[in-house]
Design a protein around this motif. Structure first.
Motif, mmCIF file in Angstrom:
data_model
loop_
_atom_site.group_PDB
_atom_site.id
_atom_site.type_symbol
_atom_site.label_atom_id
_atom_site.label_comp_id
_atom_site.label_asym_id
_atom_site.label_seq_id
_atom_site.Cartn_x
_atom_site.Cartn_y
_atom_site.Cartn_z
ATOM 1 N N SER A 1 7.070 -7.482 13.987
ATOM 2 C CA SER A 1 6.996 -7.371 12.527
ATOM 3 C C SER A 1 6.965 -8.773 11.938
ATOM 4 C CB SER A 1 8.196 -6.601 11.980
ATOM 5 O OG SER A 1 8.258 -6.705 10.572
ATOM 6 N N ALA B 1 3.207 -6.449 15.139
ATOM 7 C CA ALA B 1 3.100 -4.990 15.141
ATOM 8 C C ALA B 1 3.505 -4.472 16.513
ATOM 9 C CB ALA B 1 1.671 -4.548 14.813
ATOM 10 N N TYR C 1 -4.453 -5.160 15.093
ATOM 11 C CA TYR C 1 -3.568 -4.042 14.790
ATOM 12 C C TYR C 1 -3.860 -3.470 13.404
ATOM 13 C CZ TYR C 1 -0.876 -7.362 11.949
ATOM 14 O OH TYR C 1 -0.499 -8.289 10.997
ATOM 15 N N GLU D 1 -2.408 0.011 10.695
ATOM 16 C CA GLU D 1 -1.473 1.115 10.481
ATOM 17 C C GLU D 1 -1.920 1.923 9.280
ATOM 18 O OE1 GLU D 1 2.449 0.289 8.792
ATOM 19 O OE2 GLU D 1 1.879 -1.822 8.656
ATOM 20 N N ALA E 1 -0.573 4.235 6.058
ATOM 21 C CA ALA E 1 0.595 4.452 5.204
ATOM 22 C C ALA E 1 0.188 5.357 4.055
ATOM 23 C CB ALA E 1 1.127 3.121 4.675
ATOM 24 N N GLN F 1 9.129 7.318 12.642
ATOM 25 C CA GLN F 1 8.812 5.945 12.284
ATOM 26 C C GLN F 1 8.326 5.904 10.843
ATOM 27 O OE1 GLN F 1 5.930 5.281 15.455
ATOM 28 N NE2 GLN F 1 4.226 5.721 14.111
ATOM 29 N N THR G 1 5.594 4.894 9.515
ATOM 30 C CA THR G 1 4.168 5.078 9.253
ATOM 31 C C THR G 1 3.627 6.192 10.135
ATOM 32 O OG1 THR G 1 2.020 3.939 9.238
ATOM 33 C CG2 THR G 1 3.556 3.331 10.969
ATOM 34 N N LEU H 1 -0.032 4.120 14.086
ATOM 35 C CA LEU H 1 -0.254 2.715 14.421
ATOM 36 C C LEU H 1 -1.469 2.642 15.331
ATOM 37 C CD1 LEU H 1 3.412 1.676 15.318
ATOM 38 C CD2 LEU H 1 2.209 1.191 13.190
#
Length: 530
Positions: free
Chosen positions: A367, A395, A428, A430, A432, A521, A523, A526
């Motif tokens: 992160s 990530a 990476y 994600e 959301a 998690q 989100t 991923l």
């Protein structure tokens, strides 16, 4: 200059206290001889206040999008709650209770003197067998002095600091172990630092005081100083969700197991601290009372968390869900779970490094927001003799890629280079869900829209997870790739994974796909592309 303890003053106090404890931490550690000469009081206080500071900043962050500011009561309650969940050691646990007492009174509109009085009383009640010459004595003296001070906030803060300093200088005369070592109480010294930060926050000037009358010995001499003869072997700390009646029974039971029992908190959440010979029994008592978690067990002989025989190298990885925690643990890594909205503090990362019990550790924070936290943890671990390499993974999919090429039999530097290269070669993304209407780099989104973030920036705005993920994958694979990693949240159905696997297979024949369940998690999905 503020005349009341407003939100800005509380925020400044917390920040200044953390900064001051950072400067004084090693000196406070060096004079730590009671109740156990384990040399960690300064570090424990620092980690406790660090957790408090993170909670305070979270309150202010929640108001950044609007024009409002948080209420002072909300800020100091956040400070107290953060200290409670992050409390370390005997003194850190007591400090958390002191802050809780202040929050109760200030939240009800009381003045600083009344808040300090409530804090001192509540902290004393939390300790099973209060001892004079400790942080409790210093807190009581600070409250006494504050109540006799003039009415202004700054004068009250200065008076409390002066009273605490006088009481601190008297602690060797109250506690024989301090007198023999020629030092003041370490916990009381830490509280004085916190009160000094309060003076600076409300007056704009840091207090200036002559050196304390008692001169400390060298740390080696202090380490050999006897404390309680035949004392317990373990320190046990855990957070506990339980009702008041169950906690009352737990206090009685733990009091029969050992000493240094401190139970702080309320409203269903407690922090339990005790020194015992039977660590398992102390944890089992917590299970009978409610739900214990964040359990930490430290052996006083080694000063390190109880664990297996020391190994040469280990990997410590932060993961966003239970599914990835299991996956990484199977690969031999020590894991730290980052719960939604609750990132780990540096103290948790240090504890994980200790728990790995290795001479060399590779730390994967996974992160960007944890970069400074992880750096602080790595630095602390290095002072304890552990060789730590921090790979700045941003990530979880980068951490998975790094862990996949980890080879403990390689030279440390070579292993770190290979893991860093694997992480860096992994792009990476994600998904959301937007909580409100807002501007993004991809345009205006509405509440409920699915956002596709690539390398941290919003690149796609969609209406459902599967279609948005396909668009994200199409953009990422346009630059090439050999392996796609998908980590699904617990609420994402298997059909989505099957659809995305098919999408990759049909459009990119040479690209493999790996699918993992991340559990609960923050989100829903991923994505990693190597």
């Amino acid at each position: 200059m503020p005349q009341t303890l407003d939100a800005a003053a509380v925020r400044a106090w917390c920040s200044l206290a953390l900064e001051a404890l950072g400067r004084e931490r090693e000196e406070i550690d060096a004079i730590n001889v009671y109740p156990v000469a384990d040399g960690d009081t300064g570090t424990n206080l620092y980690l406790t206040v660090e957790s408090a500071a993170q909670a305070v900043e979270a309150v202010f962050a929640a108001h950044e999008t609007g024009s409002s500011t948080p209420a002072p009561a909300d800020v100091i309650r956040a400070m107290a709650h953060g200290a409670l969940i992050g409390a370390r050691g005997n003194s850190g646990t007591i400090l958390a209770q002191l802050l809780r007492g202040m929050a109760e009174q200030i939240g009800d509109g009381d003045h600083l003197a009344g808040a300090l009085r409530r804090a001192a009383g509540l902290a004393r009640e939390a300790v099973a067998h209060p001892v004079e010459g400790t942080i409790l004595s210093v807190a009581g003296a600070a409250a006494d002095a504050a109540e006799s001070a003039p009415g202004s906030l700054a004068d009250t803060a200065r008076a409390s600091y002066a009273g605490a300093r006088t009481a601190l200088d008297a602690t060797p005369g109250q506690l024989a172990v301090l007198d023999r070592a020629g030092v003041v109480d370490a916990g009381g010294r830490g509280l004085l630092v916190v009160l000094g930060a309060l003076v600076e926050a409300v007056s704009g000037e840091a207090p200036v005081a002559p050196p304390l009358a008692h001169v400390r010995r060298e740390p080696a001499a202090l380490a050999a100083e006897p404390c309680a003869d035949g004392g317990p072997a373990f320190e046990v700390i855990y957070l506990l969700e339980a009702d008041d009646a169950a906690v009352a029974r737990l206090r009685t039971r733990l009091d029969g197991f050992g000493d240094s029992l401190v139970v702080v908190g309320g409203d269903g959440l407690w922090n339990v601290h005790v020194h015992v010979d039977d660590a398992g029994a102390a944890v089992e008592a917590g299970v009978e009372a409610g739900r214990p978690y964040r359990i930490r067990i430290t052996h006083f002989d080694s000063g390190a968390a109880v664990t297996r025989e020391q190994v040469q190298r280990a990997v410590v990885v932060v993961v966003p869900g239970e599914g990835l925690a299991g996956l990484c643990a199977e690969a031999g890594a020590t894991t730290v779970l980052a719960r939604p909205g609750e990132p780990p503090a540096s103290g948790e990362l240090v504890e994980a490094i200790r728990r790995a019990h290795a001479r060399e550790v590779v730390l994967l924070p996974n992160s960007a927001e944890l970069r400074h936290t992880a750096a602080a943890a790595a630095e602390q671990a290095r002072t304890e003799g552990v060789r730590v390499a921090l790979i700045p993974t941003r990530a979880a999919v980068q951490g998975i890629a790094a862990l996949a090429v980890h080879e403990p039999d390689r030279r440390f530097d070579e292993d770190v280079v290979a893991m860093t290269a694997a992480a860096g070669a992994t792009r990476y993304a994600e998904l959301a869900v937007a909580e409100r209407q807002s501007w993004t780099s991809a345009g205006v989104c509405q509440a409920g829209d699915v956002l596709g973030l690539i390398d941290g920036d919003v690149a796609v705005i969609g209406t459902d997870v599967a279609r948005t993920a396909e668009t994200v994958l199409n953009r990422m694979l346009a630059a090439g790739g050999e392996l796609v990693t998908l980590v699904l949240g617990e609420d994402v159905p298997d059909e989505v994974a099957e659809r995305l696997e098919s999408y990759v297979r049909d459009g990119h024949l040479a690209v493999d796909t790996m699918v993992y369940r991340g559990g609960h998690q923050s989100t829903p999905l991923l994505i990693g592309v190597e």
